[in-house]
Enzyme design. Structure first.
Site, short mmCIF file in Angstrom:
data_model
loop_
_atom_site.label_atom_id
_atom_site.label_comp_id
_atom_site.label_asym_id
_atom_site.label_seq_id
_atom_site.Cartn_x
_atom_site.Cartn_y
_atom_site.Cartn_z
N ARG A 95 157.51 -9.08 20.29
CA ARG A 95 156.46 -8.17 20.65
C ARG A 95 157.18 -8.13 22.39
NH1 ARG A 95 151.00 -7.45 21.80
NH2 ARG A 95 150.03 -8.09 24.12
N HIS B 232 155.76 -3.24 24.41
CA HIS B 232 155.72 -4.06 22.87
C HIS B 232 156.96 -4.00 21.79
CE1 HIS B 232 151.11 -5.28 24.78
NE2 HIS B 232 152.46 -6.05 25.01
N GLU C 247 146.81 3.51 22.69
CA GLU C 247 147.24 3.29 21.06
C GLU C 247 147.58 4.03 20.37
OE1 GLU C 247 147.44 -0.45 20.60
OE2 GLU C 247 147.08 -0.97 22.58
#
Length: 425
Positions: free
Chosen positions: A245, A185, A387
């Protein structure tokens, strides 16, 4: 006298406009844009929030609804702010402004980018352009040519190389392989930066640090710092493009596909959009994106692939399959034990807390993801989506002074995970 007063008044008004106009032109494109955090209270409010968001498809959802009490982060323009916040408050949602002015954060980041060392020195504490990352890749593999080699996965939609490298040390027996990738991303800059710091340490401290030496010798390492080079390069063009993104392929009037919804597993189902203008657009078909298809073909040809990590930001989560369903896979116990080994080692460095579990259960359902595909299609049991920092204070605009701390703690997580996988293959 009256005429003079009128003239003075007109002159004053004109002067105000003369002052205001230049200020308007020097303001950045994201001036006044904010990030609002919304706290649902129960499943009914989650459903209601999903309905409210679905009616406003233009909103940039930084962090979507994931559980009955999990926060949701939304970027709002100045024109949207009052209307959206009023609607949320009318429906009894708790709201909090996480970032009051995105442009202010960007300005600080841009100022930091201006101060870079000489070209011969790569500063791991700074964010770098795609060209700088590729130059670093060539340089570090030249310095460590006895244990590294460059590979090119494929060419991107716009003709850029997906450049990675392999780390391999002498061994009398065949070793399993481990794949690490960042930057799928585009706007998640901390992802490539963390990957680069970690593998830089793996090379610079090999045979110096015993834990790193063991880590390097445990696997054949395949590193792809930037998986979405077109998108990443686009985020460097201007403040206006910084929060891009997707990839940069053309689809009607809109650009780009979410490359983490484009893998050929449960494609185009939950957690993916069929709207080409959406940030989660899954593409016209599975593997429509040359970058995703190229990486999948490369992965299929790696012998003995045992580990896979796709690094993202933000939320501080260590996640295993499945992403497309909340049902647990047959290997969940060992997968989650690997996650626990990683986050426990990570927390010991600076006290940073990560949650762990399956993608769908701790963040949101997402079909067509990389970790689901590597696990479900080519049998890589220890497949993860991670993440990185933070939990929302800066979101996708994490300051550069957090790159090295992120790299240091994530490297320890990798050491812990690799040891677990080696013992539980």
């Amino acid at each position: 006298m009256g005429l003079n007063m009128d003239f003075a008044a007109v002159s004053t008004v004109s002067l105000v406009f003369l002052v205001l106009i230049p200020l308007a032109f020097t303001a950045g494109p994201l001036t006044g844009h904010s990030v609002l955090r919304v706290w649902p209270a129960g499943e009914k409010q989650v459903t209601l929030l999903q309905e409210l968001l679905s009616m406003r498809k233009s909103l940039d959802i930084w962090k979507g609804p994931s559980c009955a009490t999990c926060p949701v982060d939304i970027r709002l323009t100045p024109f949207e702010y009052d209307d959206v916040t009023s609607s949320l408050k009318e429906n009894n949602f708790k709201v909090e402004t996480m970032i009051s002015d995105i442009q202010h954060v960007l300005d600080s980041q841009r100022r930091d980018l201006k101060y870079k060392p000489k070209a011969a020195v790569f500063d791991y504490s700074k964010y770098h352009t795609l060209d700088e990352i590729n130059a670093w890749t060539m340089n570090i593999t030249n310095v460590y040519d006895s244990m590294t080699s460059v590979f090119n996965v494929t060419k991107s939609y716009e003709g850029r190389s997906l450049m990675g490298f392999k780390i391999s040390t002498p061994s009398p027996f065949a070793r399993s392989a481990f794949w690490i990738e960042g930057g799928i991303h585009a706007r998640e800059w901390i992802s490539p930066a963390t990957v680069i710091y970690m593998v830089g340490q793996m090379l610079d401290r090999y045979k110096i640090d015993p834990d790193i030496t063991t880590l390097v010798d445990s696997f054949e390492w395949y590193i792809l710092p930037v998986t979405n080079p077109d998108g990443y390069a686009y985020t460097w063009q201007s403040d206006k493009t910084r929060l891009w993104r997707k990839t940069r392929s053309k689809h009607g009037l809109c650009y780009g596909v979410d490359p983490n919804r484009n893998w050929d597993i449960e494609w185009s189902k939950s957690g993916a959009s069929k709207d080409p203008c959406s940030d989660t657009y899954c593409g016209p078909k599975a593997f429509s994106e040359v970058e995703v298809k190229g990486v999948s073909d490369f992965l299929r040809n790696i012998s003995g692939l045992k580990g896979f990590i796709d690094f993202h930001s933000y939320s501080q989560l260590w996640m295993s399959p499945w992403g497309y369903t909340k049902k647990l896979p047959k290997d969940f116990k060992q997968q989650d034990e690997g996650s626990a080994a990683a986050v426990d080692a990570l927390q010991k460095v600076f006290g940073t807390k990560y949650e762990h579990g399956t993608i769908a259960n701790i963040i949101y359902t997402a079909s067509g993801s990389s970790a689901d595909w590597t696990y479900g299609k080519i049998g890589v049991k220890y497949s993860y989506g991670v993440e990185l920092r933070d939990t929302g204070k800066y979101g996708f605009l994490l300051p550069a002074d957090q790159i090295i701390p992120s790299g240091q703690e994530t490297l320890q997580a990798l050491i812990g995970l690799a040891a677990y996988i080696k013992d539980n293959s």
